[in-house]
Each structure stands twice: as structure tokens, then as C-alpha cells.
Enzyme design. Structure first.
Site, PDB file in Angstrom:
ATOM      1  N   GLY A 225      -5.768 -14.236   0.587  1.00  0.00           N
ATOM      2  CA  GLY A 225      -4.849 -14.976   1.448  1.00  0.00           C
ATOM      3  C   GLY A 225      -3.490 -14.307   1.446  1.00  0.00           C
ATOM      4  N   SER A 226      -2.469 -15.087   1.729  1.00  0.00           N
ATOM      5  CA  SER A 226      -1.138 -14.506   1.889  1.00  0.00           C
ATOM      6  C   SER A 226      -0.542 -14.111   0.535  1.00  0.00           C
ATOM      7  CB  SER A 226      -0.216 -15.511   2.575  1.00  0.00           C
ATOM      8  OG  SER A 226       0.008 -16.594   1.706  1.00  0.00           O
ATOM      9  N   VAL A 229       1.171 -17.192  -1.395  1.00  0.00           N
ATOM     10  CA  VAL A 229       0.251 -18.083  -2.121  1.00  0.00           C
ATOM     11  C   VAL A 229      -0.414 -17.294  -3.260  1.00  0.00           C
ATOM     12  CG1 VAL A 229      -1.777 -19.573  -1.936  1.00  0.00           C
ATOM     13  CG2 VAL A 229      -0.161 -19.455  -0.036  1.00  0.00           C
ATOM     14  N   GLU A 247      -6.526 -11.036  -3.547  1.00  0.00           N
ATOM     15  CA  GLU A 247      -6.430 -10.011  -2.511  1.00  0.00           C
ATOM     16  C   GLU A 247      -5.469 -10.559  -1.476  1.00  0.00           C
ATOM     17  OE1 GLU A 247      -6.366  -7.583   0.041  1.00  0.00           O
ATOM     18  OE2 GLU A 247      -8.060  -8.710   0.829  1.00  0.00           O
ATOM     19  N   CYS A 281      -5.892  -8.071   6.687  1.00  0.00           N
ATOM     20  CA  CYS A 281      -4.968  -7.473   5.719  1.00  0.00           C
ATOM     21  C   CYS A 281      -5.105  -5.967   5.713  1.00  0.00           C
ATOM     22  CB  CYS A 281      -5.175  -8.074   4.350  1.00  0.00           C
ATOM     23  SG  CYS A 281      -6.861  -7.990   3.827  1.00  0.00           S
ATOM     24  N   GLN A 328       0.829 -19.168  13.840  1.00  0.00           N
ATOM     25  CA  GLN A 328       0.710 -17.707  13.736  1.00  0.00           C
ATOM     26  C   GLN A 328       1.328 -17.034  14.963  1.00  0.00           C
ATOM     27  OE1 GLN A 328      -0.587 -15.782  11.041  1.00  0.00           O
ATOM     28  NE2 GLN A 328       0.413 -14.208  12.265  1.00  0.00           N
ATOM     29  N   GLU A 379       4.394  -8.126   6.440  1.00  0.00           N
ATOM     30  CA  GLU A 379       3.114  -8.283   7.113  1.00  0.00           C
ATOM     31  C   GLU A 379       3.246  -9.302   8.239  1.00  0.00           C
ATOM     32  OE1 GLU A 379      -0.261 -10.142   4.970  1.00  0.00           O
ATOM     33  OE2 GLU A 379      -1.422  -8.442   5.729  1.00  0.00           O
TER      34      GLU A 379
HETATM   35  C1  UN1 Z   1     -12.125  -5.227   6.819  1.00  0.00           C
HETATM   36  O1  UN1 Z   1     -11.133  -4.686   7.258  1.00  0.00           O
HETATM   37  O2  UN1 Z   1     -13.280  -4.856   7.110  1.00  0.00           O
HETATM   38  O3  UN1 Z   1      -8.499 -10.482   4.775  1.00  0.00           O
HETATM   39  C2  UN1 Z   1     -12.076  -6.350   5.862  1.00  0.00           C
HETATM   40  C3  UN1 Z   1      -8.705  -9.326   5.126  1.00  0.00           C
HETATM   41  C4  UN1 Z   1      -9.472  -8.451   4.179  1.00  0.00           C
HETATM   42  C5  UN1 Z   1     -10.774  -8.042   4.721  1.00  0.00           C
HETATM   43  C6  UN1 Z   1     -10.714  -6.880   5.619  1.00  0.00           C
HETATM   44  N1  UN1 Z   1      -9.640  -9.160   2.951  1.00  0.00           N
HETATM   45  O4  UN1 Z   1      -8.333  -8.935   6.205  1.00  0.00           O
END
Ligand code: UN1
Length: 486
Positions: A225-226, A229, A247, A281, A328, A379
Site C-alpha cells: 500500500g502507500s 500507511v 511493499e 507502484c 485519487q 508518488e
Molecule cells: C507489476 O508491475 O506487475 O502495487 C506489479 C503495485 C505492485 C505490483 C506491481 N505491488 O503496483
């Protein structure tokens, strides 16, 4: 319209209606409604996962493999239907949504194999006659907290390895994508997953997430997530002494140098920046181009960008779907305003109307962007890319690394020497050579450095470092009793 239920210990639990699950391509289409939650219910889910932990942790690896394999078969067979649901609730164009459902099937299939590959080591002790056994055990109860942007793939790449390694799960999906979560959990149960192994609780992070992070029964948390958080999840997990894998964001650079194949580089940049509406992300949000090729690249990039068809996710001709929700969209527009104020030249980024009421925003590029502009540092999580001109490769590498994030880092070049140098010096968990920064394989590790990720890697065989714990057993067989000799 579907009414979703929590699923705890195999029991479907209704609740007061929570927020409507609205189709971002068509705001008049209510896909479903998830129940509201309470802290009590979240605690009940955690207690259930804890109570099921011993039996599932001792279950045979073949049983786990079979559950995952049967689920893989069903997800694959229903990929079109699941893709359509995903496209409806998240807004990803149908082709990408079906590809994501297929990815989920492949992840289940991969981890079905992993369930059987539980190995250990036997090594001699330094003490005579003794041996040491190093084995892996389930971590225990795992909290899985997932975002809306990959509503079936991300839950699958967390829940599948959790199950494969014998863990039980409390699963809190994002509030605006309850449908894919319900389907995944339902499929796992029909594939033979015993009740209580995966417990689905809808609701807010401030309630369900907080309950997970406050419970002494939880052994680990896997979060995507962000960054904001994520910071809280990481520090609360550390306080609770539980394992955490987070992540978070990215500000992924794509470097284009003078010797790059321009049409290829343009395609890579467009796909990395704007597919999934830039809501990943791994999106390429900083396109760093050397001076010798900048104008040629930018012209062709803008031409391609302006040709991209923005529309309803279920329209087969759509290349860029809607932004997920109003909040968003406001954030994307706000970043574009800031970019203008800070001296960038914004091309695109217009709110447009289609036949249905949706959050449609055309892709945007910020020309003349500099590395220190807000839009180049933070971001955005939308279809917005900064185009940054640099003198040469050395400056490109410096700019690429000058970010607090470090998820994915790409380069377009036809030089092996430059590609190799970049692979070595890019400060990121993933490096892409002549490939978009986004769009990853399902059988290899995924994750980043710096503020992008925390804790062990996700996916591939490396997933076991989060989902299992190591036990070291010292065995002294003792003397063999004389009467017991054979
Ligand atoms: C991708 O680019 O194939 O939340 C996966 C996201 C990443 C997943 C990207 N955890 O965008």
C-alpha cells in the site's frame, strides 16, 4: 448488485452495509456492497486463525499443494469472468484485467509446487557424534493487508505462499475492491481449504488493520500500500516484535540513452507510465532522457501518449481505464497543478467525458521537468510522467538514483556495457533492461530498496523467507544400549 460477507472460520457473516463498490468507469453501476466491520469481528477472525494454526501447520504438504492446484485450475478457467469483475470494480482495461486473473492462476500453480519443495539441511555438529537439523516451520498467523490496484494478483501472491508454508491468514482487502477478494477466498474454499485457514474481514485499516497490529496472536504482517500507511505498519510491527513485509511506493526511473531503439523505448515508456492508468507502484513516473535523443524521443512519446484511448474498462478498444475514484483523481490533478506552478510544461492530463459517468483522465507528461520538482519526487499514482532532460548517461544514473524510493529502475539502450553498468549501479530491487519498469514475472522475487520495501522479498521461492521460520535442532543420539544392538 452483490452483497459480500466476511468469512470467518468458514462462516459467512453479514454486517451493516459498508461503502458501495462503485465502478469507476460508470459511477451509476454499483458492483456490490461490502459489510462494515467492527473491531470485535476482526478479533474473532484473528482468534479463529490462531485456533486453526496448529492443525493447518501440521497438514500434509500434499494436501496444501492440492488445494492450491485446484484453485489455480478454477481461477484459470474463470479468468475472463474474474477479469471482467476486476475491470468493473477497479477500472483496469479488460485485457489487462484478464491478464491479472491469469497471473493469479499462475501464482497459485507456482506455489502449489512450492508447497512440496519444503526442504531442510542436516549438517554435522562441531561436537562429536551430534548432528544439527535445520528445518522450516510455518510462521503462524499472518495478517494480509492488500491494496486496490491489483485486487486479485496481490492477495494471491501473499495468501498462496502463506497457505503453502502452513500458515493461517487474516485477510483485509482494500475497501474499494471487495469483489475480487470474495471470489478468491470462495475459490480457495471450494478447492478444499479447511475452514479457518483464510479468514476474510472487510473494513477500514484503522479498525481491521489496527486489530491485526495490536493482537498478540499475530505472528507476521504482509502489507502492500502507500508509503505513509506502510511506515505505520512497519513501526507497529517492530513494537509488537512480529515479522513484517511491506511493499510501498515507487518513483521509478526509466532512462533512455542516445543509442536506444527509439520506437521500442517509446513503447516501453508508454506502457510503463500509463498502463493500469499509472496506478502501480512499479509505474515509470520519471523518464530520464539524454540530451542527444531527448527531442526525438519526446516528440514520438507525446504523439503516442495522445493517441492512447481513454475509456470504459470494458470497452475492448480502451488502452487507459479510469482513475479509481474521486480522491485519487483530485490527487492526480493536484500534482499537475503543482507541476505547472513549479515551471513544468504539462501536456495532456485533461478530465474527459465518455458515454458513462466515470473518472476519466487523459495521460499526462510534464516536459521540462527537473529532478527536484514535487512531481518528480513524490508518488502520484496516476497517469502522470515527468520527462527529465539530462546531459549524458552519468547524469542519468545519478538522477535515477536520487530518490527516496528504490523499487524498479529501467534503462533503454543497445549497449551491453551501459546496460550492465546500470544493472550494477541502479539502487533498486528490480532493474529492467529494454523493458517497462512495471509488469513482473510471478516466479521470481519482487521488492525494492530504500523507502519502497521493508522486510523479506515477496514471490518466487524467496517468499519462504517471510512465510516460514527456521528451527535448528541439535541431536545427540546417545550411546546405543548393548541390548538394543541389531
Ligand atoms: C507489476 O508491475 O506487475 O502495487 C506489479 C503495485 C505492485 C505490483 C506491481 N505491488 O503496483
Amino acid at each position: 448488485m452483490t452483497r459480500y460477507h466476511h468469512l470467518i472460520g468458514g462462516e459467512r457473516i453479514a454486517g451493516e452495509d459498508g461503502p458501495d463498490n462503485i465502478n469507476p468507469s460508470d459511477l451509476d453501476d454499483v458492483v456490490g456492497v461490502a459489510p462494515d466491520t467492527s473491531r470485535e469481528l476482526a478479533r474473532h477472525a484473528i482468534e479463529t486463525a490462531a485456533a486453526t494454526s496448529a492443525s493447518w501447520g501440521n497438514s500434509s504438504i500434499e494436501r496444501r499443494a492440492h488445494v492450491l492446484n485446484r484453485a489455480a485450475t478454477e481461477v484459470h478457467a474463470r479468468r475472463d469472468e474474474l477479469g471482467e469483475l476486476l475491470a468493473r470494480e477497479e477500472g483496469k482495461p479488460l485485457r489487462e484485467a484478464v491478464a491479472e486473473a491469469t497471473r493469479a492462476a499462475n501464482l497459485l500453480s507456482f506455489f502449489s509446487g512450492e508447497a512440496l519443495r519444503v526442504g531442510g539441511e542436516i549438517v554435522p555438529s562441531v561436537r562429536e557424534g551430534m548432528t544439527v537439523e535445520v528445518t522450516r516451520e510455518p510462521l503462524g498467523v499472518v495478517g494480509v493487508i492488500t491494496p486496490w490496484n491489483f485486487p486479485i494478483a496481490i492477495p494471491t501472491w501473499k495468501i498462496a505462499p502463506a497457505i503453502a508454508w502452513g500458515n493461517t491468514v487474516v485477510f483485509k482487502p482494500a475497501e474499494n475492491t471487495p469483489g475480487c477478494a470474495a471470489e478468491l477466498v470462495d475459490i480457495l474454499h471450494r478447492a478444499g481449504l479447511p475452514d479457518g485457514v483464510v479468514n476474510l474481514v472487510y473494513g477500514k485499516g484503522s479498525e481491521v488493520g489496527d486489530a491485526i497490529l495490536s493482537s498478540p496472536l499475530v505472528d507476521g504482517v504482509s502489507f502492500t500500500g502507500s508509503a505513509g500507511v506502510g511506515d505505520t505498519v512497519v513501526s507497529r510491527s517492530a513494537q509488537a516484535h512480529i515479522r513484517v513485509q511491506a511493499e510501498m511506493g515507487g518513483k521509478n526511473p526509466l532512462v533512455v540513452v542516445g543509442d536506444a531503439d527509439v520506437p521500442l523505448a517509446v513503447n516501453i515508456a508508454l506502457s510503463g507510465a500509463y498502463h493500469s492508468t499509472g496506478q502501480r507502484c512499479t509505474a515509470s513516473s520519471r523518464i530520464i532522457v539524454t540530451d542527444d535523443i531527448h527531442d526525438r524521443f519526446a516528440e514520438s512519446f507525446l504523439e503516442g501518449m495522445q493517441r492512447m484511448r481513454v475509456g470504459h474498462a470494458l470497452d475492448e478498444t480502451t488502452e487507459v481505464g479510469p482513475v479509481v475514484d474521486q480522491r485519487q483523481l483530485d490527487q492526480d490533478l493536484n500534482y499537475l497543478d503543482i507541476a505547472r506552478r513549479e515551471g513544468g510544461q504539462v501536456v495532456g492530463g485533461h478530465v474527459v467525458e465518455r458515454d458513462t459517468r466515470g473518472h476519466f483522465l487523459t495521460p499526462a507528461a510534464v516536459l521540462g521537468a527537473t529532478p527536484d520538482m514535487t512531481v518528480s519526487r513524490e508518488e502520484v499514482f496516476g497517469p502522470v510522467a515527468s520527462i527529465i532532460r539530462v546531459a549524458d548517461y552519468d547524469e542519468a544514473l545519478t538522477v535515477a538514483n536520487e530518490t527516496e524510493f528504490g523499487l524498479s529502475s529501467g534503462i533503454c539502450t543497445s549497449s551491453l556495457a551501459i546496460a550492465r553498468d546500470y544493472m550494477r549501479r541502479a539502487r533498486a530491487g528490480m532493474v529492467m533492461v529494454n523493458a517497462p519498469t512495471a509488469g513482473v514475472d510471478y516466479h521470481v522475487p519482487f521488492g525494492g530498496t530504500k523507502r519502497s520495501s521493508y522486510g523479506p522479498r515477496e514471490q518466487g521461492a524467496y517468499a519462504r523467507d517471510f512465510y516460514s521460520t527456521v528451527k535448528t535442532a541439535y541431536v545427540n543420539p546417545g550411546g546405543i544400549p548393548s541390548s538394543g544392538r541389531f
